[in-house]
Design a protein around this motif. Structure first.
Motif, mmCIF file in Angstrom:
data_model
loop_
_atom_site.group_PDB
_atom_site.id
_atom_site.type_symbol
_atom_site.label_atom_id
_atom_site.label_comp_id
_atom_site.label_asym_id
_atom_site.label_seq_id
_atom_site.Cartn_x
_atom_site.Cartn_y
_atom_site.Cartn_z
ATOM 1 N N LYS A 30 1.127 -1.236 0.142
ATOM 2 C CA LYS A 30 -0.107 0.042 0.439
ATOM 3 C C LYS A 30 0.756 1.278 0.108
ATOM 4 O O LYS A 30 0.164 2.614 -0.468
ATOM 5 C CB LYS A 30 -1.130 0.081 1.504
ATOM 6 N N TYR A 31 2.514 1.226 0.441
ATOM 7 C CA TYR A 31 3.169 2.321 0.679
ATOM 8 C C TYR A 31 3.328 2.282 -0.569
ATOM 9 O O TYR A 31 3.343 4.280 -1.646
ATOM 10 C CB TYR A 31 4.340 1.592 1.480
ATOM 11 N N ARG A 32 3.928 1.539 -1.475
ATOM 12 C CA ARG A 32 3.857 1.413 -2.469
ATOM 13 C C ARG A 32 3.262 2.044 -3.811
ATOM 14 O O ARG A 32 3.146 2.928 -4.858
ATOM 15 C CB ARG A 32 4.398 -0.147 -3.255
ATOM 16 N N LYS A 33 1.983 1.810 -3.532
ATOM 17 C CA LYS A 33 0.797 2.266 -4.496
ATOM 18 C C LYS A 33 0.383 3.531 -4.251
ATOM 19 O O LYS A 33 0.109 4.083 -5.480
ATOM 20 C CB LYS A 33 -0.588 1.504 -4.150
ATOM 21 N N THR A 34 0.542 3.869 -2.574
ATOM 22 C CA THR A 34 0.483 5.310 -2.557
ATOM 23 C C THR A 34 1.747 5.858 -2.597
ATOM 24 O O THR A 34 0.852 7.122 -3.873
ATOM 25 C CB THR A 34 0.108 5.535 -0.729
ATOM 26 N N LEU A 35 2.385 6.091 -3.359
ATOM 27 C CA LEU A 35 3.189 6.663 -3.561
ATOM 28 C C LEU A 35 3.072 6.993 -5.493
ATOM 29 O O LEU A 35 3.382 7.568 -6.330
ATOM 30 C CB LEU A 35 4.442 6.284 -2.874
ATOM 31 N N ILE A 36 3.467 5.524 -5.819
ATOM 32 C CA ILE A 36 3.134 5.576 -7.510
ATOM 33 C C ILE A 36 1.512 6.830 -7.671
ATOM 34 O O ILE A 36 2.504 7.770 -8.242
ATOM 35 C CB ILE A 36 2.621 3.881 -8.459
ATOM 36 N N ARG A 37 0.566 6.774 -6.935
ATOM 37 C CA ARG A 37 -0.465 7.672 -7.307
ATOM 38 C C ARG A 37 -0.308 9.180 -6.932
ATOM 39 O O ARG A 37 -0.628 10.122 -8.026
ATOM 40 C CB ARG A 37 -1.664 6.945 -6.284
ATOM 41 N N GLN A 38 0.724 9.384 -6.282
ATOM 42 C CA GLN A 38 0.781 10.972 -5.308
ATOM 43 C C GLN A 38 1.866 11.362 -6.371
ATOM 44 O O GLN A 38 2.029 12.435 -6.749
ATOM 45 C CB GLN A 38 1.935 10.717 -3.953
ATOM 46 N N ILE A 39 3.095 10.592 -7.053
ATOM 47 C CA ILE A 39 4.427 10.983 -7.776
ATOM 48 C C ILE A 39 3.969 11.005 -9.113
ATOM 49 O O ILE A 39 4.448 12.008 -9.194
ATOM 50 C CB ILE A 39 5.577 9.706 -7.643
ATOM 51 N N SER A 40 3.180 9.488 -9.795
ATOM 52 C CA SER A 40 2.528 9.813 -10.570
ATOM 53 C C SER A 40 1.401 11.311 -10.595
ATOM 54 O O SER A 40 1.588 12.215 -12.121
ATOM 55 C CB SER A 40 2.020 8.939 -11.285
ATOM 56 N N GLN A 41 0.828 11.155 -10.057
ATOM 57 C CA GLN A 41 -0.144 12.636 -10.677
ATOM 58 C C GLN A 41 0.755 13.840 -10.072
ATOM 59 O O GLN A 41 0.350 14.899 -10.916
ATOM 60 C CB GLN A 41 -1.133 12.531 -8.709
ATOM 61 N N HIS A 42 1.733 13.941 -9.130
ATOM 62 C CA HIS A 42 2.720 14.790 -8.947
ATOM 63 C C HIS A 42 2.992 15.123 -10.476
ATOM 64 O O HIS A 42 3.391 16.115 -10.785
ATOM 65 C CB HIS A 42 3.355 15.022 -8.120
ATOM 66 N N ALA A 43 3.847 14.194 -11.753
ATOM 67 C CA ALA A 43 4.469 14.604 -12.777
ATOM 68 C C ALA A 43 3.435 14.890 -13.335
ATOM 69 O O ALA A 43 4.052 15.865 -14.257
ATOM 70 C CB ALA A 43 4.951 13.268 -12.709
ATOM 71 N N HIS A 44 1.976 14.213 -13.307
ATOM 72 C CA HIS A 44 1.046 14.726 -14.646
ATOM 73 C C HIS A 44 0.844 16.503 -13.865
ATOM 74 O O HIS A 44 0.733 16.978 -15.591
ATOM 75 C CB HIS A 44 -0.018 14.041 -14.255
ATOM 76 N N SER A 45 1.104 16.848 -13.356
ATOM 77 C CA SER A 45 0.652 18.005 -12.493
ATOM 78 C C SER A 45 1.204 19.172 -13.620
ATOM 79 O O SER A 45 1.320 20.315 -13.755
ATOM 80 C CB SER A 45 0.639 18.172 -11.226
ATOM 81 N N GLU A 46 2.802 18.851 -13.583
ATOM 82 C CA GLU A 46 3.930 19.469 -13.711
ATOM 83 C C GLU A 46 3.794 19.826 -15.302
ATOM 84 O O GLU A 46 4.271 20.826 -16.005
ATOM 85 C CB GLU A 46 5.792 18.869 -13.886
ATOM 86 N N ILE A 47 3.515 18.453 -15.910
ATOM 87 C CA ILE A 47 3.128 18.140 -17.350
ATOM 88 C C ILE A 47 2.502 19.255 -17.394
ATOM 89 O O ILE A 47 2.463 19.977 -18.914
ATOM 90 C CB ILE A 47 3.098 17.138 -17.645
ATOM 91 N N VAL A 48 1.487 19.152 -17.083
ATOM 92 C CA VAL A 48 -0.300 19.178 -17.275
ATOM 93 C C VAL A 48 0.100 20.920 -17.066
ATOM 94 O O VAL A 48 -0.111 22.206 -17.936
ATOM 95 C CB VAL A 48 -1.502 18.798 -16.789
ATOM 96 N N GLY A 49 0.722 21.387 -15.803
ATOM 97 C CA GLY A 49 0.808 22.798 -15.799
ATOM 98 C C GLY A 49 1.248 24.050 -17.168
ATOM 99 O O GLY A 49 1.492 24.596 -17.099
#
Lengths: 322, 93
Positions: A30-49
């Motif tokens: 669950k730690y792994r999944k939470t991080l993948i979700r959070q880090i990829s959302q963060h990455a997407h935000s940079e790209i869409v930003g």
């Protein structure tokens, strides 16, 4: 079962002792999944930003502003790449992450679903949106997952120029003609509340917070960060001679913080659900870039494979003749 | 689509220092990996030299075997200068 339990206890003990978790270390799924979700959302935000700001590159008022904005947008691309790489250390696949963004399955920061209507918006975005992002990211430089923390250190170093260039734009407009000052005020009016929403739902409503705090993925709650942002932004707005669009804003001597008005969470959830002004345009732009770049990605791969084949053949024929 | 190969990037920040791992990126070949590393990791003069290595060529130790690998060094205090007791008045040693 006992084995998993002791692994989990060891893991939590490491986290509690402030020992960073690295890519190959054991971690709860669950730690792994939470991080993948959070880090990829963060990455997407940079790209869409990049989209709302890229909108103004060709119309920047002078060359100085233009090179700065270009450099800033290029940084956002770089930040997206650092973060995608960090997500990949956890077993995520880059292309899958892109597809999740493009299909609308993955989320990105809702702030980028608001339009940049005037040049002053570029100022307000740099000052407030980057300011809010920095507040969150400074906290994340101390997150428990090593590759994420290291990406954050690099990002924070680069972000401070972003916020300063934004504030400088606001300062120039605020000291300009009455029309320019009005433009700056209008941008502040439109970006203030969405910027406060960037910190996410209030602590009472936030579903992932408690576990993330325990794992030290996060170290401050949404409401704490939001309060910190309000407190530092008010003097900055006063310095500009602009008014924050909140009639309930008031210094609270007892708390040692500013009190501020209620956030319109209905608007927040509405934008998260895809009904913001620009949600559709942002996804359309990302899909267009991805689809139209497909032949380039394939051609580059084919070229590399051909070159490696030629090199390989030369080596074997040299061996045969030599 | 198939992902481009993953590369690890190492940068020497100035002459006299080691190359240090800074992160990774995707590229089709070594030339593109170098160019992308320049753009992604040295936009603010962070480096004077770049190494790129395709990630699959790196062999890493297994964290589960850290005990066997690293603990034997822990009880060998005699490998450190402070283990040896010498009088305080002695100089330059």
């Amino acid at each position: 079962m006992d084995n998993i339990k002791s692994l989990e206890e060891n893991f939590q003990a490491k986290v509690d002792a402030e020992i960073k978790i690295e890519a190959k270390d054991w971690m709860p799924e669950k730690y792994r999944k939470t991080l993948i979700r959070q880090i990829s959302q963060h990455a997407h935000s940079e790209i869409v930003g990049m989209l709302p700001e890229g909108n103004w590159i060709t119309r920047a008022p002078n060359l100085r502003r233009k090179v700065a904005l270009l450099a800033k947008v290029q940084d956002e691309a770089g930040h997206g790449l650092y973060l995608y790489s960090a997500a990949e250390t956890l077993g995520a696949e880059r292309d899958q992450l892109f597809q999740d963004l493009n299909s609308g399955k993955a989320k990105y920061s809702s702030i980028f679903n608001y339009p940049t209507l005037t040049w002053a918006d570029i100022g307000a975005v740099g000052w407030l949106v980057d300011g809010a992002a920095i507040m969150n990211q400074v906290m994340l430089t101390r997150t428990s997952y090593g590759p994420y923390a290291r990406a954050m250190v690099k990002i924070c170093k680069e972000e401070s120029f972003h916020q300063r260039q934004g504030y400088e734009i606001m300062l120039t407009l605020a000291k300009g003609t009455p029309e320019q000052k009005a433009m700056a005020q209008d941008a502040l009016n439109r970006w203030w509340w969405p910027s406060l929403m960037m910190f996410g739902p209030s602590d009472k409503e936030s579903t992932h917070s408690a576990q993330s705090m325990k794992w030290k993925i996060k170290r401050k709650s949404n409401d704490e960060l939001r309060q910190q942002f309000v407190d530092i932004s008010i003097p900055q707005a006063e310095f500009l001679g602009l008014t924050i669009p909140d009639k309930d804003l008031k210094w609270n001597e007892e708390r040692g913080h500013y009190d501020f008005g209620a956030i319109d969470w209905e608007e927040f959830w509405n934008v998260v659900k895809g009904n913001g002004i620009c949600n559709k345009a942002r996804l359309k732009a990302r899909n267009k870039a991805y689809n139209e770049g497909k032949w380039v990605r394939e051609a580059a791969m084919a070229y590399a494979e051909k070159q490696s084949y030629i090199k390989h053949n030369q080596m074997s024929s040299n061996k045969a003749t030599g | 689509m198939k992902n481009w190969p993953l590369w690890e990037v190492f940068i020497r920040s100035k002459n006299g220092l080691h190359h240090k791992h800074v992160g990774s990126l995707h590229a089709t070949d070594e030339e593109m990996a170098l160019q992308n590393a320049r753009d992604v990791y040295t936009r603010r003069s962070e480096g004077v030299s770049i190494w790129v290595v395709e990630s699959k060529h790196i062999t890493a130790s297994n964290p589960e075997e850290s005990g066997e690998l690293f603990e034997p060094a822990q009880d060998k205090v005699y490998r450190h200068p402070t283990f040896y007791e010498l009088p305080n008045e002695l100089e330059h040693i």
